[in-house]
Scaffold this active site. Sequence first.
Site, mmCIF file in Angstrom:
data_model
loop_
_atom_site.group_PDB
_atom_site.id
_atom_site.type_symbol
_atom_site.label_atom_id
_atom_site.label_comp_id
_atom_site.label_asym_id
_atom_site.label_seq_id
_atom_site.Cartn_x
_atom_site.Cartn_y
_atom_site.Cartn_z
ATOM 1 C CD GLU A 374 -3.128 -1.067 -0.064
ATOM 2 O OE1 GLU A 374 -3.213 -0.176 -0.937
ATOM 3 O OE2 GLU A 374 -3.717 -3.081 -0.271
ATOM 4 C CG HIS A 503 -9.624 -6.899 -6.729
ATOM 5 N ND1 HIS A 503 -9.299 -8.021 -5.118
ATOM 6 C CD2 HIS A 503 -9.291 -6.218 -6.453
ATOM 7 C CE1 HIS A 503 -8.747 -7.295 -4.401
ATOM 8 N NE2 HIS A 503 -7.959 -6.608 -5.133
HETATM 9 O O1 X8Z Z 1 -6.240 -6.214 -3.510
HETATM 10 C C1 X8Z Z 1 -4.707 -5.609 -3.884
HETATM 11 C C2 X8Z Z 1 -4.663 -5.070 -2.820
HETATM 12 C C3 X8Z Z 1 -4.876 -3.876 -2.590
HETATM 13 S S1 X8Z Z 1 -4.691 -2.623 -4.197
HETATM 14 C C4 X8Z Z 1 -4.548 -5.162 -0.918
HETATM 15 N N1 X8Z Z 1 -4.053 -7.066 -4.208
HETATM 16 C C5 X8Z Z 1 -4.280 -8.025 -4.603
HETATM 17 C C6 X8Z Z 1 -5.203 -9.039 -3.501
HETATM 18 O O2 X8Z Z 1 -5.434 -8.888 -2.392
HETATM 19 O O3 X8Z Z 1 -6.351 -9.732 -4.498
HETATM 20 C C7 X8Z Z 1 -2.605 -7.640 -3.506
HETATM 21 C C8 X8Z Z 1 -2.193 -8.751 -4.118
HETATM 22 C C9 X8Z Z 1 -3.317 -9.003 -5.224
HETATM 23 ZN ZN ZN Z 2 -2.327 -2.759 -4.390
#
Ligand code: X8Z
Ligand code: ZN
Length: 604
Positions: A374, A503
């Site tokens: 982050e 996501h």
């Molecule tokens: O979503 C994230 C970050 C925020 S941009 C914590 N990541 C992905 C996930 O958690 O699925 C980082 C690794 C992949």
């Molecule tokens: Zn990130």
Amino acid sequence: MKSPLLTLALTTTLLATPALAAEATFPVTPTGAAAFIADAEKQLAAFSLDAARTQWVNATFITDDTDALAATSGAQGTLLSVKLAKAAARFNTVKGLDFDTRRKLDFLRQGIVLPAPDRAGAAEELATLSTRMTSTYGKGKGTFKGQPTNGNDLEALMGTTRDPALTKEMWESWHKVGQPMRADYARMVEIANEGARELGFADTGAMWRAGYDMPADDFAKMIDTLLAEVNPLYTDLHCYTRFKLNEKYGDAVQPKTGPIRADLLGNMWAQDWSAIYDVVAPKGAGDIGYDIGDLLTAKGKDPVAMVRTGEAFYSSLGFAPLPETFWQRSMLTKPADREVVCHASAWNLDNKDDLRIKMCIKVNASDFVTIHHELGHNYYQRAYNKQPYLYLNSANDGFHEAIGDFAALSVTPDYLVKIDLLDASKVPGASRDVGLLLRQALEKVPGMPWTALVDKWRWDVFSGKTPPAAYNQAWTDVRLKYQGIIPPVTRTEADFDPGAKYHVPASTPYARYFLARVLQFQFYEAACKQAGWKGPLHRCSIYGDKKVGEKFNTMLAMGASKPWPDALQAFTGTRAMTGKSMLTYFAPLQTWLKQQNKNQQCGW
Ligand code: X8Z
Ligand code: ZN
């Protein structure tokens, strides 16, 4: 109670913003285009601060009211960006545009994640669906031993629980969070596709793939090429891990052949297996002698101290300290008295230096890495804050995700000694390299197929290849095909498992994490070379190297002003993304894995 005055005020604002059709008055000439861009940047900048504040308040204090405010603001943002995208298209065939004007026009046309069509009410409906899904995720609960448990706690418990009945309970209960999103998701896809088509794209997925300084089809091919390059390493790791899980749990829980049961890998989505290092580690060579979470606990580090440690790493490279407001305004731990979106994110609210992170930090190794991740976003945002509005971004979205991960690769045993977390006598020697590399591989390598498949699923959903009636089966299919994992319980189309991953409800494109996984090793290999490192790659830490830091900052400060190969070249000297750096890093481990697997039937 609803106040008529407030309703009136909101309606007036809503009508006032999109009604200006002044864009049509810019002449369709190179000068007209440049003037249009200047005006568009002004409008976007004027909109963004309040919008960011609204989204921040919603994500850190979910209520029906903040949901409504966020949806209203989101709709306004969509209306503004769609209006500008359409106006930008007027200049498509104009010859003789300067580089920046052409680039910025392309960004305006392609850069909307969820475009809405023009018809009345579409942007509002889209924003309402998005806000509802994100907040449903944020408020989601599963159970642990029958007790309702929030997602953040479940994530951590998946890392520490070794009873397969309990991991199954957590997996199954958490995946129910997706169920109520199914209809909203299908509707969202319809509206966004309508919007994408009005902007000249086949569907929303095609629009997402268009943002990489190359033809959209070439981008999809590049992902497949990179995945094929690193996949043999994943298959080796899968094979060895399956063997160890079978050894621990027996045939009834984890058979010797075929896919791995998804809830046994120490992570809700089986995307990072490092939490089960203790299960997988070989005797002897696997004893690396420390766990970062334990070290942090032993030194009494709390979440704030963990973030201070991350900041100190970046300071050692020459980056200025985080502003005081970062510490006042960030959300570092889960508030006890309200609903929030715990999934970690980094913000720059005023596009200058109002940097913040939002996280529900726990004192463990995984969150220590996520803090560096982050902060990487924040330092990037600040490094490019002198760029014009449309260049306030990374070279491509994979770069944004790679910065902090690259930093965290420097968290080596020697580095931990330097920052007084590990006792010098406890540094694992060369005989423990396999263990160190295996620990890293479990963290990084399962992410390769995983970060590729999330958008493969979404691309098919957006294109219509996967209709709503097949959403869940298609998800289970790609999980099996690419990751070689299966759900611990039977799934049906009443489920919507993709919705149980942040996501998807949040509509954050995911290919960025795939690119980041490749890029972070390219950055790291280049940085270690610049630092003159001669030892095994995985023992290199660039901590304290201001020269490397300066060169890195040069790339970051470019923002989105140049095509990404230029940015990559500025730091690494090469213009192509390649899995080679990652394979070099893990080469000694891969040799070892092949030996371990020689009597196994690998694959699934
Ligand atoms: O979503 C994230 C970050 C925020 S941009 C914590 N990541 C992905 C996930 O958690 O699925 C980082 C690794 C992949
Ligand atoms: Zn990130």
